[in-house]
Design an enzyme around this catalytic site. Structure first.
Site, mmCIF file in Angstrom:
data_model
loop_
_atom_site.group_PDB
_atom_site.id
_atom_site.type_symbol
_atom_site.label_atom_id
_atom_site.label_comp_id
_atom_site.label_asym_id
_atom_site.label_seq_id
_atom_site.Cartn_x
_atom_site.Cartn_y
_atom_site.Cartn_z
ATOM 1 N N GLU A 1 0.711 -1.226 -0.121
ATOM 2 C CA GLU A 1 -0.069 0.358 0.193
ATOM 3 C C GLU A 1 0.894 1.494 0.001
ATOM 4 O OE1 GLU A 1 -3.072 -0.805 3.150
ATOM 5 O OE2 GLU A 1 -4.123 -1.402 1.968
ATOM 6 N N GLU B 1 -5.881 -7.796 -1.144
ATOM 7 C CA GLU B 1 -6.549 -8.709 0.446
ATOM 8 C C GLU B 1 -8.230 -7.806 0.889
ATOM 9 O OE1 GLU B 1 -4.727 -5.211 3.623
ATOM 10 O OE2 GLU B 1 -2.909 -5.854 2.084
HETATM 11 C C1 GLA Z 1 -4.527 -2.409 4.330
HETATM 12 C C2 GLA Z 1 -3.220 -3.382 4.546
HETATM 13 C C3 GLA Z 1 -2.955 -4.188 6.118
HETATM 14 C C4 GLA Z 1 -3.927 -4.316 6.632
HETATM 15 C C5 GLA Z 1 -4.887 -3.692 6.217
HETATM 16 C C6 GLA Z 1 -6.105 -3.733 7.783
HETATM 17 O O1 GLA Z 1 -5.031 -3.525 3.504
HETATM 18 O O2 GLA Z 1 -2.402 -3.511 3.854
HETATM 19 O O3 GLA Z 1 -1.721 -4.852 6.317
HETATM 20 O O4 GLA Z 1 -3.226 -3.216 8.047
HETATM 21 O O5 GLA Z 1 -5.349 -2.956 6.087
HETATM 22 O O6 GLA Z 1 -7.853 -3.849 7.504
#
Ligand code: GLA
Ligand code: ZN
Length: 686
Positions: A157, A315
């Site tokens: 991210e 995710e």
């Molecule tokens: C993001 C991050 C993860 C985690 C999630 C929690 O997407 O990439 O590492 O922190 O949020 O929702």
């Protein structure tokens, strides 16, 4: 039959996996072996490993420990589970920050950050880039040729800005390149004569700061472009290192939908597959789940549109998150429905954050497939396992395309410019406005692509560009040609106000040739108080829309200069002036919607335009409340995803072609009844 390669080239199945952090559990061998057993029970075929594992891989500078990672990766593979291997650059070990403070970010008021948290490195720092390249090359050399490793997940991210001296110098160099070393040109484009802010030299320019300059719009825009640029450069540094050693392993990095900080249209060009992290907030009594599905449908379609091929859901949470004020659990069945929605919009993977809840620290209460309790007996685990079993029925869908005749423009630069100017404060809402237009199609069984301003318009029958406030002359020329050659464009209030450097067009809005294309001149923009409404009435028109509707928020005062009037204002001093127009230009048409209206009124108008222009709907009839339908295709068969976001049974009219529901193995035609939160994936001949 025409398909894209599966995301794991030789694995033609939906990838079902998630973030897996064995590095946190190295002292718990029983947990590590239990993980593999449970993954198999849940139908997991991939694990994203080592995202934040720098200190486990390089506990001291230059000392690399890979035996634990080897064991994990190889053991997973023996059990039929592939690895998406992450590079650990998203978080730094303490030794690195202590020895190389340059890697830590500096805030926009000049404060050097302390060690801690994550996603907070300086993108410019040569020493950080060197350290990242080193650990990446150690990983790549080590796993080169290992059939378990199917993809690189670069960092995590990407986000944020650094204001250190190195970044400042890089920003100045970026400006020198952009303005050809000509400070006069920069002063003109940034309109720095305003408040006497003229620069004599590039070296006088700082990044925007609340304690310095942050009201020069052109400068803010260039800073945002620079941040995307330097982030791409950082990604290239990692990708280049990996590709030099493992040229056949594709790279991705996980996006965040419409995250404002990076122009993902540009970032996408630096990776092989686009992935993203999706966290819809369902079950909110103040908002329908179908509406949440529209918000996330937009983000999925946008993500797919970056490279116009299937994307990856990197995710999602199988239950709750831990970062909202409420953290509501997904109700039974919602995880299944929400995951199928992602596949419907073009994802070939369903993955989780996280496989197992961490025992301590920041995310110990974030949802996971395996809870602290540790067994397969939880509701969440059972729902994940059921989904895993059904994803295995969707092999035919893997690699299929999404076919759309309509594209909506969603452009980061427009968003940046609209968010930055002073005026119309609560009434701007670029993303929300785009979403309302998106809903006009998604709510009526029509597939949608997204495009940036500089995208290829030529294959679409219709382009919809809400609030196209910023647009360069080059893009204006392209639009003019597109319409002249037979395309249909739909624009709104706030179109063509400024050029790419946020300088207002002279000679009337919409700027340049757009005034001719739309056959109107927009003289002024009125903003209404929250409770105010302005009346409108449709005149006789070809679209078949009639009656009255109300404006709220924004009413642009426009004059026809050749366009036909579809609707007129019926109150205020501009009563009797047009509020919706269409202009025949060349072989095409240009619709102008000068005022904001309710979602229902907008849908009526835009659906009428879409029907008039012959845009295909996947099912012919009106969809029952809460039902969405979109499709994927391999050009011999289409895969129609019918999803029910209501908690009640719904009967959906489909056409008479027979469709095999891949999920229950039964054939349907005419109509299909879905239970609350129900899903069908009908495979039928095109
Ligand atoms: C993001 C991050 C993860 C985690 C999630 C929690 O997407 O990439 O590492 O922190 O949020 O929702
Ligand atoms: Zn920096």
């Amino acid at each position: 039959m025409k398909k894209f390669d599966p995301v794991f080239t030789d694995f033609p199945h939906i990838v079902h996996g998630g973030d897996y952090n064995p590095d946190q559990w190295l002292d718990y061998p029983d947990i590590l072996s239990e993980d593999v057993r449970l993954m198999k029970l849940a139908g997991i075929n991939s694990a994203t490993v080592a995202i934040f594992a720098w200190s486990a891989i390089e506990p001291q500078e230059g000392v690399f420990k890979l035996d634990w990672l080897d064991e994990v990766v190889n053991n997973l593979y023996k059990n039929g589970i592939y690895t998406i291997l992450a590079t650990p650059s998203g978080a730094r070990p303490a030794w690195l920050d202590e020895k190389y403070p340059e890697a830590r970010r500096t805030s926009n008021t000049g404060i050097k950050q302390l060690h801690g948290k994550r996603h907070n490195h300086c993108m410019s720092s040569p020493i950080y880039r060197e350290k990242v390249a080193k650990i990446d090359s150690v990983l790549a050399e080590h796993f080169k040729g290992n059939p378990a490793v199917k993809m690189w997940h670069i960092s995590n991210e990407f986000s944020g800005e650094c204001f250190c001296d190195l970044c400042k110098q890089n920003f100045r160099d970026f400006l020198r390149r952009k303005y050809n070393n000509d400070i006069k040109k920069l002063n003109h484009e940034w309109w720095t004569g305003f408040w006497s802010h003229t620069y004599n030299d590039f070296d006088q320019i700082d990044p925007p700061s609340p304690i310095g300059e942050d009201r020069v719009h052109g400068q803010n825009l260039d800073w945002k472009r620079f941040i995307t640029d330097i982030t791409c450069d950082f990604i290239d540094n990692e990708a280049r290192t990996l590709k030099a050693i493992t040229p056949d392993i594709p790279v991705t990095t996980n996006f965040m939908g419409t995250f404002e900080g990076l122009d993902y249209w540009k970032v996408a060009r630096h990776i092989d597959v686009v992935s993203w992290d999706s966290y819809p907030h369902f079950h909110n009594p103040d908002r329908s789940d179908a509406d949440v599905a529209v918000e996330y449908g937009l983000r999925h379609d946008l993500t797919r549109s970056h490279l116009h091929k299937p994307f990856m859901l990197m995710e999602s949470t199988p239950s709750c998150v831990n970062w909202t004020t409420v953290n509501k659990m997904k109700r039974p069945g919602m995880h299944y429905l929400a995951s199928m929605q992602v596949v419907a919009h073009g994802s070939d993977t369903i993955q989780y954050f996280q496989w197992r809840k961490s025992r301590g620290s920041s995310e110990k209460f974030h949802g996971a497939v395996v809870d602290h309790e540790g067994s397969k007996n939880t509701r969440v685990f059972k729902e994940v396992a059921k989904l895993g079993a059904d994803l295995a029925k969707l092999d035919d869908v893997v690699g299929t395309d999404t076919k759309s005749d309509v594209a909506i423009i969603y452009d980061w630069e427009i968003n940046w410019a609209i968010s930055d100017f002073e005026g119309y404060n609560e009434r701007r809402n670029y993303e929300k406005t785009v979403r309302e237009f998106y809903g006009c199609f998604f709510n009526h069984a029509t597939n949608i692509d997204f495009l940036p301003l500089n995208g290829d318009f030529s294959k679409y029958k219709m382009i919809v560009a809400p609030m196209m406030y910023l647009v360069s002359e080059e893009v204006i020329d392209k639009i003019e040609e597109y319409v002249r050659e037979g395309g249909t464009i739909v624009c709104t209030y706030m179109t063509g106000y400024v050029n790419e450097n946020d300088l207002c067009y002279l000679g009337g809005w919409p700027g340049g040739k757009l005034r001719k294309v739309f056959g109107i001149w927009a003289e002024e923009l009125d903003a209404l108080y929250k409770s105010e409404r302005v009346k409108n009435e449709y005149l006789a028109n070809d679209l078949g829309v009639c009656g009255e509707f109300e404006s709220f928020d924004l009413c642009e005062v426009i004059h026809p200069e050749g366009a036909q009037i579809i609707a007129e204002y019926r109150s205020q001093f501009y009563s009797g002036m047009p509020s919706v127009t269409v202009n025949n230009y060349g072989k095409g048409k240009a619709y102008y919607i000068a005022t904001r209206q309710s979602v229902a009124d907008l849908e009526e108008l835009v659906c009428a335009i879409s029907d008039k222009e012959g845009i295909d709907r996947i099912v012919p009839d009106r969809l029952p409340d809460g039902v969405k339908v979109i499709s994927r295709t391999d050009y011999d068969h289409e895969y129609v995803f019918i999803t029910n976001y209501s908690t009640e049974e719904r009967c959906v009219e489909i056409d008479d072609r027979e469709g095999l529901n891949l999920l229950d193995g039964k054939t349907y035609s005419g109509n299909i009844t879905l239970p609350g939160y129900g899903v069908a994936v009908l495979k039928r001949k095109v």
